[in-house]
Scaffold this active site. Structure first.
Site, PDB file in Angstrom:
ATOM      1  N   ASP A 173       4.631 -21.423   9.389  1.00 27.83           N
ATOM      2  CA  ASP A 173       5.155 -22.641  10.011  1.00 27.83           C
ATOM      3  C   ASP A 173       4.931 -22.628  11.517  1.00 27.83           C
ATOM      4  OD1 ASP A 173       6.539 -24.938  10.598  1.00 27.83           O
ATOM      5  OD2 ASP A 173       8.531 -24.053  10.332  1.00 27.83           O
ATOM      6  N   ASP A 189       2.265 -29.431  13.382  1.00 27.09           N
ATOM      7  CA  ASP A 189       3.243 -28.668  12.613  1.00 27.09           C
ATOM      8  C   ASP A 189       2.769 -28.453  11.174  1.00 27.09           C
ATOM      9  OD1 ASP A 189       5.461 -27.513  11.530  1.00 27.09           O
ATOM     10  OD2 ASP A 189       6.808 -29.197  11.861  1.00 27.09           O
TER      11      ASP A 189
END
Length: 500
Positions: free
Chosen positions: A76, A267
């Site tokens: 992430d 992201d």
């Protein structure tokens, strides 16, 4: 960072997440003489293969502790820390519902546990536990010392289908000097460049997280990589991979962001492209007024997959102040499900709680553009990807193993049918042969009865000895053999009458 938004979205679309398939990890070497400005990124890199789960999230593997225990994690870029469930958490009936593997922090496994408690909150859900320290590695490479959160309690993670999460932010406040996992790899000499890159594809297992560089085979043109400076906050603990976006446009729809709040986060933990609520409302209004789009009960918008909507474009300034336009065709922002195409652009929910961020460029954006994250230069590089929506494995209603079973079953059926036909044909030939033999035998018996009545020998048997002697004398006089020798073989010439 907002990867839990993926889970609620997946439930809304009724997309079933599958257990991750572990893909063998590979180390690759690359040298590209034609790429001068990016040559340092092509010296040596290591690849962690990722598994694509319904175009909604991507999983990879890490090795933890002296026993090299393998965990599947979400990598992430929107968060900073590594967290893994503890044994106590997993064995509880409710504390870690949905999580599977756990890490047993023990001295024998090279792990030490502190008394420091921490909590990590996400767009939906949170985890809490104690800070622990052990060694962590990727791609089967040398491990590095890494502090992480050993989770005792996890909320709203019932559909994550992973063991944990590894944050790839610029800093990690759990570790010495705030070093990130990638920085620790660089300091240990495992990688030459303090960077990583993502290639997100449409296939089941063609996606990659690359440490130390990027793979030039995954980009359309490695000479066209444009770097965008990260907007620094001055607070290391909260630093994100934030870049400035000037304008968002969609055919004749255009939205200009102000110079203060115009941050976008690249992201990997978010499935969709998310826009601030005001921008999204205007975008949706434009869609409804100009195209045949409809709203689901869950608030998302969809259209027929045969409909081609315009590109959505993001205009960003690169590190040299030059405006670069990044276009996302509808074939990239469609999410196909149940015969319809969900528009994978949504609104930033209020729970996100990051007022300075106006846009999140999630997996949809990253499938279109390979993303390079450089710690040394504090930039995000973007370049056109070779990913192709036609390779979308979810277009097939069947999984690969199901297709294989069907093929094998078909071959077995063909084999059985062929064998049965062969047996029937063989039995038919056998019946015909028996019938012919019976006919021949019947004819032979009839002939034998006739000749025997005339005193002629068939096979050396004569019923009338007198006739036999007469016929033998007669035929021998003609030089003809019947069941015996030739008495006058000198007069036999083939093709000529026999002389007496």
């Amino acid at each position: 960072m907002r990867f839990l938004l993926v889970l609620s979205l997946a439930l809304s679309f009724q997309i079933s997440f599958q257990n991750m398939i572990t893909i063998p990890l590979a180390k690759q070497e690359a040298n590209n003489e034609s790429v001068k400005q990016n040559r340092s990124f092509l010296q040596s890199y290591s690849v962690d293969s990722l598994v694509n789960n319904q175009q909604m999230s991507y999983y990879g593997t890490i090795q933890v502790g002296s026993q090299n225990q393998t965990f599947k994690v979400i990598f992430d870029t929107g968060s900073y820390q590594l967290w893994l469930p503890s044994k106590n958490c997993i064995q509880s009936d409710y504390n870690c519902k949905g999580l599977n593997g756990y890490y047993d922090c023990s001295a024998s496994n090279g792990c030490s546990l502190s008394a420091t408690q921490k909590t990590l909150s996400y767009g939906k859900g949170q985890v809490s536990g104690y800070i622990a320290t052990t060694t962590v590695g990727v791609c089967g490479l040398q491990q590095v010392k890494q502090s992480f959160l050993l989770v005792q309690l996890a909320q709203d993670f019932s559909n994550i289908q992973a063991d944990g999460l590894l944050g790839l932010g610029l800093y990690d406040s759990y570790n010495d000097n705030g070093n990130s996992f990638v920085t620790n790899m660089k300091n240990s000499g495992i990688i030459q460049e303090e960077m990583f890159s993502f290639y997100l594809g449409f296939g089941k297992s063609d996606s990659q997280l690359i440490f130390g560089g990027f793979d030039p085979k995954k980009v359309a043109d490695s000479s066209q990589i444009y770097f965008h400076p990260v907007i620094l906050y001055g607070q290391q603990g909260y630093q994100r991979w934030s870049i400035r976006v000037q304008v968002v446009n969609f055919k004749t729809f255009s939205y200009t962001l102000n110079a203060v709040n115009n941050f976008a986060i690249v992201d990997s933990g978010t499935s969709l492209i998310l826009l601030n609520s005001d921008m999204y409302k205007q975008f949706v209004t434009y869609l409804i007024q100009n195209y045949k789009v409809y709203q689901t009960q869950d608030g998302y918008y969809y259209t027929s997959c045969s409909t081609s909507l315009p590109n959505i474009n993001f205009i960003l300034n690169d590190k040299d102040g030059i405006q670069r336009q990044y276009s996302i065709p509808s074939s990239f922002y469609y999410i196909k499900t149940q015969g319809q195409c969900i528009i994978g652009i949504s609104s930033l929910p209020p729970s996100v709680g990051i007022s300075d961020v106006q846009i999140i460029l999630g997996d949809i954006f990253m499938r279109r553009y390979v993303s390079l994250f450089s710690y040394k230069n504090q930039t995000v590089g973007l370049t056109l990807s070779v990913a192709d929506p036609d390779d979308d494995y979810t277009n097939s209603p069947l999984e690969g193993w199901q297709i294989a079973l069907i093929v094998i079953g078909g071959l077995l059926i063909i084999g059985v049918v062929s064998f049965c036909l062969y047996r029937k044909a063989k039995e038919r030939r056998e019946r015909n042969r028996n019938y012919l033999n019976q006919q021949l035998l019947s004819n032979q018996n009839q002939q034998q009865n006739y000749f025997q009545g005339q005193g002629v020998a068939i096979g050396g048997n004569y019923q009338n000895q007198n006739n036999y002697q007469q016929q033998q004398n007669y035929f021998q006089g003609q030089g003809v053999l019947i069941g015996g020798g030739i008495n006058n073989n000198q007069n036999i010439v083939y093709g000529q009458p026999v002389q007496g």
